[in-house]
Design a protein around this motif. Structure first.
Motif, PDB file in Angstrom:
ATOM      1  N   TYR A 222     -30.193 -36.281  76.984  1.00  0.00           N
ATOM      2  CA  TYR A 222     -29.531 -36.049  78.260  1.00  0.00           C
ATOM      3  C   TYR A 222     -28.114 -35.539  77.991  1.00  0.00           C
ATOM      4  O   TYR A 222     -27.548 -35.778  76.916  1.00  0.00           O
ATOM      5  CB  TYR A 222     -29.420 -37.351  79.059  1.00  0.00           C
ATOM      6  N   ARG A 225     -23.758 -39.151  81.310  1.00  0.00           N
ATOM      7  CA  ARG A 225     -24.401 -40.310  81.935  1.00  0.00           C
ATOM      8  C   ARG A 225     -24.282 -40.299  83.458  1.00  0.00           C
ATOM      9  O   ARG A 225     -24.920 -41.085  84.139  1.00  0.00           O
ATOM     10  CB  ARG A 225     -23.797 -41.600  81.385  1.00  0.00           C
ATOM     11  N   GLN A 226     -23.434 -39.416  83.996  1.00  0.00           N
ATOM     12  CA  GLN A 226     -23.279 -39.362  85.443  1.00  0.00           C
ATOM     13  C   GLN A 226     -24.531 -38.755  86.082  1.00  0.00           C
ATOM     14  O   GLN A 226     -25.082 -37.778  85.578  1.00  0.00           O
ATOM     15  CB  GLN A 226     -22.062 -38.519  85.817  1.00  0.00           C
ATOM     16  N   ASN A 227     -24.927 -39.351  87.211  1.00  0.00           N
ATOM     17  CA  ASN A 227     -26.114 -38.850  87.898  1.00  0.00           C
ATOM     18  C   ASN A 227     -25.690 -38.100  89.157  1.00  0.00           C
ATOM     19  O   ASN A 227     -26.054 -38.448  90.275  1.00  0.00           O
ATOM     20  CB  ASN A 227     -27.060 -40.004  88.236  1.00  0.00           C
ATOM     21  N   ARG A 267     -29.338 -36.251  86.057  1.00  0.00           N
ATOM     22  CA  ARG A 267     -30.169 -36.802  84.982  1.00  0.00           C
ATOM     23  C   ARG A 267     -31.646 -36.769  85.362  1.00  0.00           C
ATOM     24  O   ARG A 267     -32.512 -36.496  84.534  1.00  0.00           O
ATOM     25  CB  ARG A 267     -29.728 -38.230  84.641  1.00  0.00           C
ATOM     26  N   GLU A 268     -31.919 -37.038  86.639  1.00  0.00           N
ATOM     27  CA  GLU A 268     -33.307 -37.039  87.092  1.00  0.00           C
ATOM     28  C   GLU A 268     -33.884 -35.627  87.073  1.00  0.00           C
ATOM     29  O   GLU A 268     -35.028 -35.407  86.662  1.00  0.00           O
ATOM     30  CB  GLU A 268     -33.395 -37.627  88.500  1.00  0.00           C
ATOM     31  N   TYR A 270     -32.858 -33.183  85.153  1.00  0.00           N
ATOM     32  CA  TYR A 270     -32.995 -32.846  83.735  1.00  0.00           C
ATOM     33  C   TYR A 270     -34.276 -33.452  83.169  1.00  0.00           C
ATOM     34  O   TYR A 270     -35.024 -32.798  82.437  1.00  0.00           O
ATOM     35  CB  TYR A 270     -31.770 -33.361  82.976  1.00  0.00           C
ATOM     36  N   ARG A 271     -34.534 -34.714  83.538  1.00  0.00           N
ATOM     37  CA  ARG A 271     -35.744 -35.382  83.048  1.00  0.00           C
ATOM     38  C   ARG A 271     -36.998 -34.666  83.550  1.00  0.00           C
ATOM     39  O   ARG A 271     -37.947 -34.436  82.779  1.00  0.00           O
ATOM     40  CB  ARG A 271     -35.770 -36.841  83.511  1.00  0.00           C
ATOM     41  N   SER A 281     -40.342 -37.339  78.020  1.00  0.00           N
ATOM     42  CA  SER A 281     -38.990 -37.552  78.536  1.00  0.00           C
ATOM     43  C   SER A 281     -37.926 -37.240  77.492  1.00  0.00           C
ATOM     44  O   SER A 281     -38.207 -37.233  76.282  1.00  0.00           O
ATOM     45  CB  SER A 281     -38.836 -39.008  78.995  1.00  0.00           C
ATOM     46  N   THR A 285     -28.448 -39.505  74.665  1.00  0.00           N
ATOM     47  CA  THR A 285     -27.472 -38.866  75.557  1.00  0.00           C
ATOM     48  C   THR A 285     -26.299 -38.334  74.745  1.00  0.00           C
ATOM     49  O   THR A 285     -25.827 -39.000  73.824  1.00  0.00           O
ATOM     50  CB  THR A 285     -26.928 -39.879  76.593  1.00  0.00           C
ATOM     51  N   HIS A 288     -20.572 -35.034  78.157  1.00  0.00           N
ATOM     52  CA  HIS A 288     -20.322 -33.712  78.721  1.00  0.00           C
ATOM     53  C   HIS A 288     -19.395 -32.880  77.848  1.00  0.00           C
ATOM     54  O   HIS A 288     -19.623 -31.684  77.646  1.00  0.00           O
ATOM     55  CB  HIS A 288     -19.710 -33.845  80.129  1.00  0.00           C
ATOM     56  N   LYS A 315     -21.283 -31.857  87.198  1.00  0.00           N
ATOM     57  CA  LYS A 315     -20.416 -33.018  86.987  1.00  0.00           C
ATOM     58  C   LYS A 315     -19.459 -33.240  88.167  1.00  0.00           C
ATOM     59  O   LYS A 315     -18.494 -33.973  88.045  1.00  0.00           O
ATOM     60  CB  LYS A 315     -19.626 -32.869  85.684  1.00  0.00           C
TER      61      LYS A 315
END
Length: 358
Positions: A222, A225-227, A267-268, A270-271, A281, A285, A288, A315
């Motif tokens: 990833y 970590r920010q969603n 993140r979702e 990207y997944r 998956s 991580t 940035h 971001k």
């Protein structure tokens, strides 16, 4: 029957909107497709494609040489007079969309172009609707919730594209009391929700390109970590909603966010892309700043033609309220589909057509 004028021809969305309108041929008198003189070959090609795939007749789709950066817009004075006298609906889609455009280009095309088209709309004697294509990202670096009836702010912008589109929308917004306008603010437009079809792999498709290049290293990590919410919308939703709002009384003198009412986080997204590409998956991580450093070090902008400004959209936390849009579309059957339901089709279309560079 209604007479139409489109800027942004032979662009992708202009072509798709005309295709959609052609499903109700009895409502169409003439569609005037405004294009730059240098784009004549592409305009002719798209016209032939539309004549072959829709019910439009040759005389219903008229190519018109124009330049929105000039005050007169339409180059031929006789044609200009005819369109000003006859046109009922004007769709202003032409713009400089590149996130890395210098300010002077954005000023000429986005700001001056909109100023000239708005003046043109005011001269149209039988105008029923002036549909202006803005962007949800006139919000700049605003955070939190942005509402559809909001425009004015003093925060900075992520790039000159946003800044000049903001200034352009301001021109139209000031005229809402004097002309029958509808302002459309799409999110990040991607392929068709059923087929994945798109014209070219730019913008967010960079993520697919990068994953494809790094296929041997999968699973990939990833990035951050920010969603942050990523607002992707399929073009068919944008086309259908725009066509409806342009003609319905409920669309008059209002602004609409054609964005995903329930967007997924970065993140979702990207997944989901990673799983569609590799069947598994992501793992791990990287921050940035490391991704941005690698972006520059590997010269990804030069290699793939992707502006570094794109990273800012993954971001920056902002939520686009769609209350007005959902209320206007209620009962029409026009609904923005959930990204997770059609993203596999987007990825499949990319995998099938990437060699052609569509």
């Amino acid at each position: 029957m209604n007479q139409y004028a489109f800027t942004g021809f032979p662009g992708f969305l202009a072509g798709k909107l005309i295709t959609h309108l052609a499903t109700l041929p009895d409502q169409i008198g003439t569609i005037y497709a405004l294009h730059l003189p240098a784009q004549r070959p592409e305009a002719l090609a798209l016209k032939q494609e539309l004549l072959a795939t829709t019910s439009l007749q040759d005389e219903q789709l008229v190519l018109v040489e124009a330049d929105i950066t000039l005050p007169e817009v339409i180059l031929d004075p006789i044609m200009r007079s005819v369109i000003e006298r006859e046109v009922n609906y004007i769709f202003h889609l032409a713009a400089a969309y590149d996130l890395s455009i210098p300010y002077d280009v954005g000023y000429r095309v986005n700001l001056l172009g909109t100023k000239h088209m708005t003046a043109f709309a005011k001269r149209a004697k039988h105008l029923k609707r002036y549909v202006y294509f803005s962007t949800a990202y006139v919000s700049g670096r605003r955070q939190g919730t942005v509402y559809e009836n909001e425009l004015w702010h003093r925060v900075q912008f992520k790039n000159h594209y946003e800044a000049t589109k903001y200034e352009a929308e301001a021109i139209v917004s000031r005229e809402l009391g004097s002309i029958p306008a509808t302002i459309i603010r799409p999110g990040i437009v991607i392929g068709h929700s059923k087929t994945g079809e798109t014209k070219k792999f730019d913008g967010v498709y960079f993520v697919l390109k990068l994953m494809d290049q790094l296929r041997q290293a999968a699973p990939l990590p990833y990035i951050g970590r920010q969603n942050i919410e990523v607002n992707l919308v399929p073009y068919d939703y944008v086309v259908e909603a725009t066509a409806y709002l342009a003609h319905a009384p409920v669309g008059l003198k209002r602004t609409f966010h054609l964005t995903d009412p329930f967007p997924h986080g970065a993140r979702e997204v990207y997944r989901m892309i990673h799983e569609a590409m590799f069947g598994r998956s992501p793992r791990g991580t990287i921050p940035h700043f490391a991704a941005e450093t690698g972006f520059s070090a590997l010269q990804l902008s030069e290699r793939y033609g992707v502006p570094k400004e794109l990273l800012a959209y993954f971001k920056h936390q902002v939520h686009f309220d769609t209350t007005q849009t959902l209320r206007a579309l209620n009962g029409t059957g026009i609904v923005c589909p959930d990204l997770q339901d059609y993203l596999p089709d987007i990825v499949a279309y990319y995998n099938t057509h990437k060699e052609a560079g569509t």
